[in-house]
Write an enzyme that holds these catalytic residues in place. Structure first.
Site, PDB file in Angstrom:
ATOM      1  N   ASP A  22       9.112 -36.135  20.526  1.00  0.00           N
ATOM      2  CA  ASP A  22      11.099 -36.467  19.909  1.00  0.00           C
ATOM      3  C   ASP A  22      11.792 -37.365  20.960  1.00  0.00           C
ATOM      4  OD1 ASP A  22      11.030 -34.157  17.616  1.00  0.00           O
ATOM      5  OD2 ASP A  22       9.236 -33.136  19.673  1.00  0.00           O
TER       6      ASP A  22
ATOM      7  N   GLU B  23      18.235 -37.354  14.715  1.00  0.00           N
ATOM      8  CA  GLU B  23      18.285 -36.030  14.881  1.00  0.00           C
ATOM      9  C   GLU B  23      18.682 -35.468  16.968  1.00  0.00           C
ATOM     10  OE1 GLU B  23      14.235 -34.000  13.849  1.00  0.00           O
ATOM     11  OE2 GLU B  23      15.364 -32.387  14.309  1.00  0.00           O
TER      12      GLU B  23
ATOM     13  N   ASP C  67      14.247 -40.079  12.481  1.00  0.00           N
ATOM     14  CA  ASP C  67      14.098 -38.895  12.597  1.00  0.00           C
ATOM     15  C   ASP C  67      12.244 -39.066  14.047  1.00  0.00           C
ATOM     16  OD1 ASP C  67      12.491 -36.224  13.589  1.00  0.00           O
ATOM     17  OD2 ASP C  67      12.411 -35.530  11.592  1.00  0.00           O
TER      18      ASP C  67
ATOM     19  N   ILE D 140      10.104 -37.402  15.787  1.00  0.00           N
ATOM     20  CA  ILE D 140       9.021 -36.742  15.136  1.00  0.00           C
ATOM     21  C   ILE D 140       9.474 -35.753  14.275  1.00  0.00           C
ATOM     22  CG2 ILE D 140       7.670 -34.469  15.774  1.00  0.00           C
ATOM     23  CD1 ILE D 140       7.073 -36.093  18.218  1.00  0.00           C
ATOM     24  N   ASP D 141       8.894 -35.693  13.098  1.00  0.00           N
ATOM     25  CA  ASP D 141       9.514 -35.433  11.562  1.00  0.00           C
ATOM     26  C   ASP D 141       8.316 -34.431  12.025  1.00  0.00           C
ATOM     27  OD1 ASP D 141      10.259 -33.652   9.704  1.00  0.00           O
ATOM     28  OD2 ASP D 141       9.131 -35.552   8.532  1.00  0.00           O
TER      29      ASP D 141
ATOM     30  N   THR E 141       7.814 -31.386  13.733  1.00  0.00           N
ATOM     31  CA  THR E 141       7.383 -30.835  15.721  1.00  0.00           C
ATOM     32  C   THR E 141       6.975 -30.050  15.696  1.00  0.00           C
ATOM     33  OG1 THR E 141       9.509 -32.026  15.768  1.00  0.00           O
ATOM     34  CG2 THR E 141       8.596 -30.726  17.344  1.00  0.00           C
TER      35      THR E 141
ATOM     36  N   ASP F  23      14.916 -36.297   7.461  1.00  0.00           N
ATOM     37  CA  ASP F  23      13.806 -35.818   6.938  1.00  0.00           C
ATOM     38  C   ASP F  23      13.047 -36.241   5.966  1.00  0.00           C
ATOM     39  OD1 ASP F  23      13.367 -33.812   8.922  1.00  0.00           O
ATOM     40  OD2 ASP F  23      15.002 -32.269   8.259  1.00  0.00           O
TER      41      ASP F  23
HETATM   42  N1  LIG Z   1      15.616 -23.905   6.663  1.00  0.00           N
HETATM   43  C1  LIG Z   1      14.989 -24.663   6.694  1.00  0.00           C
HETATM   44  N2  LIG Z   1      15.072 -25.355   5.801  1.00  0.00           N
HETATM   45  C2  LIG Z   1      14.097 -26.420   4.776  1.00  0.00           C
HETATM   46  N3  LIG Z   1      13.981 -27.237   5.867  1.00  0.00           N
HETATM   47  C3  LIG Z   1      14.287 -26.848   7.597  1.00  0.00           C
HETATM   48  C4  LIG Z   1      14.585 -26.066   7.796  1.00  0.00           C
HETATM   49  N4  LIG Z   1      14.932 -25.799   9.624  1.00  0.00           N
HETATM   50  C5  LIG Z   1      14.177 -27.281  10.030  1.00  0.00           C
HETATM   51  N5  LIG Z   1      14.313 -27.622   8.941  1.00  0.00           N
HETATM   52  C6  LIG Z   1      13.739 -29.229   8.855  1.00  0.00           C
HETATM   53  O1  LIG Z   1      11.874 -29.446   8.569  1.00  0.00           O
HETATM   54  C7  LIG Z   1      11.769 -29.963   8.783  1.00  0.00           C
HETATM   55  C8  LIG Z   1      10.087 -30.141   9.385  1.00  0.00           C
HETATM   56  O2  LIG Z   1      10.026 -29.906   7.384  1.00  0.00           O
HETATM   57  P1  LIG Z   1       8.385 -29.870   7.150  1.00  0.00           P
HETATM   58  O3  LIG Z   1       8.081 -30.565   5.704  1.00  0.00           O
HETATM   59  O4  LIG Z   1       7.747 -30.548   8.282  1.00  0.00           O
HETATM   60  O5  LIG Z   1       7.934 -28.381   7.266  1.00  0.00           O
HETATM   61  S1  LIG Z   1       6.675 -27.735   7.186  1.00  0.00           S
HETATM   62  O6  LIG Z   1       6.005 -27.501   8.781  1.00  0.00           O
HETATM   63  O7  LIG Z   1       5.995 -28.550   6.154  1.00  0.00           O
HETATM   64  O8  LIG Z   1       7.275 -26.457   6.341  1.00  0.00           O
HETATM   65  C9  LIG Z   1      12.149 -30.235  10.062  1.00  0.00           C
HETATM   66  O9  LIG Z   1      11.929 -31.891  10.545  1.00  0.00           O
HETATM   67  P2  LIG Z   1      11.673 -31.701  12.458  1.00  0.00           P
HETATM   68  O10 LIG Z   1      12.598 -30.700  13.166  1.00  0.00           O
HETATM   69  O11 LIG Z   1      12.471 -32.802  12.731  1.00  0.00           O
HETATM   70  O12 LIG Z   1      10.329 -31.860  12.467  1.00  0.00           O
HETATM   71  C10 LIG Z   1      13.435 -29.319  10.309  1.00  0.00           C
HETATM   72  O13 LIG Z   1      14.865 -30.472  10.176  1.00  0.00           O
HETATM   73 MG   LIG Z   2      12.176 -33.559  10.602  1.00  0.00          MG
HETATM   74 MG   LIG Z   3      13.776 -30.756  14.634  1.00  0.00          MG
HETATM   75 MG   LIG Z   4      12.192 -34.074  14.269  1.00  0.00          MG
END
Ligand SMILES: Nc1ncnc2c1ncn2[C@@H]1O[C@H](COP(=O)(O)OS(=O)(=O)O)[C@@H](OP(=O)(O)O)[C@H]1O
Ligand SMILES: [Mg+2]
Ligand SMILES: [Mg+2]
Ligand SMILES: [Mg+2]
Length: 352
Positions: A45, A68, A133, A135-136, A138, A294
Site C-alpha cells: 500500500d 488513503e 486507493d 491497494i483496495d 488489502t 473506495d
Molecule cells: N465497516 C466498513 N464498511 C464498509 N467498508 C469498510 C469498512 N471498513 C473498511 N472498509 C473499506 O472496505 C474496503 C475494502 O472493500 P471491499 O469491497 O474489498 O470489502 S470486502 O473485503 O470485499 O468485503 C477497504 O478498503 P482498503 O482499506 O483499501 O482495503 C476499506 O476502506
Molecule cells: Mg479501499
Molecule cells: Mg485500507
Molecule cells: Mg486501500
C-alpha cells in the site's frame, strides 16, 4: 476538455504500481501493520501510493490529492520505511520513456516518505482532486484474492477519469465469474487487467503489462432480460457489507444464482465487463462513511459501461463532500434498465 493526458498518466501510473504490488505479493514478509481503525496496511500500500503520487505531482503539480495512506507511522518505524524503500527504489516500467514520464525513479527514501504524505487534501466541491486507493482490498491482497489499484480524477465534485488495475482478475472477461478467493489466483497465468474510463467516452479494458500500455477494447455491462437470472457480486469481508441483507435482496428479486464474492473495486470492474450484473454493498454499521477512494473510479467505470451506481436510497454517490461519501449509505450498482427494481428490493429488505 478531453482528459486524454490525465487518462494516459493515470493508466501508466497504475500499471507501474501494480508491478510493485505484485513484487511485494511474492515476498514472504509484507510488512503488515495495523492502522488506528485496526485495518491492515502493507509495504504494498505505502509503496504503490508513493509511486502514483510521484506521477501525479510530476504531471499535474497544481492538483489536489486525496489518498488513503500517510507516512507518520513510517517516520517512527525506520525499519519498515527502509524495507519499503528497498522494494520501491528499483521499480520501473520496461519502457524508459514511460517511466520518465512518471518522474521515475524516486530519488531517495526521504522523498518517498514525502510523496506518501502528499495525499492529505480534504477534498470537496471545487477544483481538480485525484482520489487514490493504492491497494483496495488489502485483506484480499494478503490472502491472495482480488485487490485493485484505483485512481480517479474528480473535478468540481464530478468523476471525470478512472483507472483501476486488477492484477488477479482474468484477462478473459467471461472467466471472472469463476474467480473467488484463493492463493492460487495470483500465480495463474492470463491474469492482470487494467480498466479505464473518461466521462462521456465509454469504458475500456486492456491486459496489464510491465512496459507500455497494451491495446484497449471497449467493455459494457450485459443486458439482463430476466432479473431472476442475474448474478450479483459482493464483498468477501462480512464486516464491510451485510451478506445476509444482500442475500435477502437477491431472494426478493428471485435470483437463485450464488453470489460472486470478490474483494475491492474488482466488483465494479466485473459487472462493467458483463461478468456479473449487480453489485450490492449494504451497510453493516449505520454510521460508517464510505471513502471516496473506495468508489470514485468504479462509479464512473460502471456508469460508462451502461450501469447506474447509487446508494441504498437510490441517490447518486456524491464525491463533493470531502474525503468520505458523507451523504450516502451503502452502494447499489446495476445495469440502468434494472436499477430501479433492485433499489425497490433493497428498500423492502432494509425497511426504508
Ligand atoms: N465497516 C466498513 N464498511 C464498509 N467498508 C469498510 C469498512 N471498513 C473498511 N472498509 C473499506 O472496505 C474496503 C475494502 O472493500 P471491499 O469491497 O474489498 O470489502 S470486502 O473485503 O470485499 O468485503 C477497504 O478498503 P482498503 O482499506 O483499501 O482495503 C476499506 O476502506
Ligand atoms: Mg479501499
Ligand atoms: Mg485500507
Ligand atoms: Mg486501500
Amino acid at each position: 476538455m478531453s482528459y486524454q493526458e490525465e487518462r494516459f498518466i493515470a493508466e501508466l501510473a497504475v500499471q507501474r504500481a501494480t508491478l510493485f504490488t505484485q513484487k511485494v505479493f511474492f515476498e514472504k514478509a509484507k510488512g503488515t501493520v495495523s492502522k488506528d481503525d485496526k485495518s491492515p496496511v502493507t509495504i504494498g500500500d505505502f509503496g504503490a501510493q508513493a509511486l502514483i503520487l510521484q506521477a501525479i505531482r510530476k504531471n499535474f503539480p497544481g492538483d489536489e490529492i486525496v489518498a488513503e495512506e500517510e507516512a507518520s507511522s513510517l517516520r517512527e518505524n525506520k525499519e519498515l520505511s527502509a524495507e519499503i524503500w528497498e522494494q520501491v527504489k528499483d521499480i520501473k516500467l520496461q519502457d524508459v520513456e514511460g517511466d520518465s514520464l512518471l518522474g521515475g525513479p524516486i530519488p531517495s527514501e526521504q522523498a518517498m516518505l514525502d510523496l506518501i504524505d502528499q495525499g492529505k487534501s480534504a477534498g470537496g466541491p471545487k477544483g481538480r482532486i485525484w482520489a487514490l486507493d493504492p491497494i483496495d482490498g488489502t485483506k484480499g491482497f494478503l490472502r491472495g484474492g482480488q485487490y485493485a489499484v484505483c485512481l480517479a480524477l474528480i473535478e468540481d465534485g464530478d468523476v471525470k477519469v478512472g483507472a483501476i488495475g486488477c492484477p488477479n482478475l482474468p484477462v478473459d472477461d467471461s472467466a471472472t465469474l469463476s474467480v473467488g478467493i484463493g492463493a492460487h489466483q495470483a500465480e495463474s497465468s492470463g491474469n492482470g487487467v487494467l480498466f479505464s474510463t473518461v466521462k462521456g467516452t465509454g469504458a475500456f479494458s486492456r491486459p496489464l503489462t510491465n512496459g507500455s500500455l497494451a491495446a484497449s477494447k471497449p467493455i459494457s455491462m450485459r443486458p439482463v432480460p430476466d432479473i431472476t437470472h442475474a448474478v450479483f457480486c459482493e464483498g468477501v469481508e462480512a464486516a464491510h457489507s451485510s451478506q445476509s441483507d444482500n442475500a435477502a435482496v437477491a431472494e426478493r428479486l428471485g435470483i437463485t444464482n450464488p453470489s460472486v464474492r470478490l474483494d475491492s473495486q474488482a466488483k465494479y470492474c466485473s459487472i462493467a465487463r458483463g461478468a456479473g450484473d449487480i453489485y450490492l454493498r449494504l451497510p453493516v454499521k449505520k454510521n460508517y462513511q464510505e471513502k471516496i477512494w473506495d468508489h470514485a473510479a468504479g462509479d464512473l467505470l460502471v456508469r460508462e459501461a451502461g450501469g447506474q451506481v447509487t446508494d441504498i436510497y437510490g441517490h447518486r454517490l456524491d464525491f463533493s463532500k470531502g474525503r468520505t461519501l458523507a451523504t450516502n449509505t451503502g452502494v447499489v450498482a446495476a445495469p440502468k434498465a434494472i436499477q430501479d427494481q433492485v433499489i425497490d428490493a433493497v428498500k423492502f429488505v432494509l425497511k426504508l
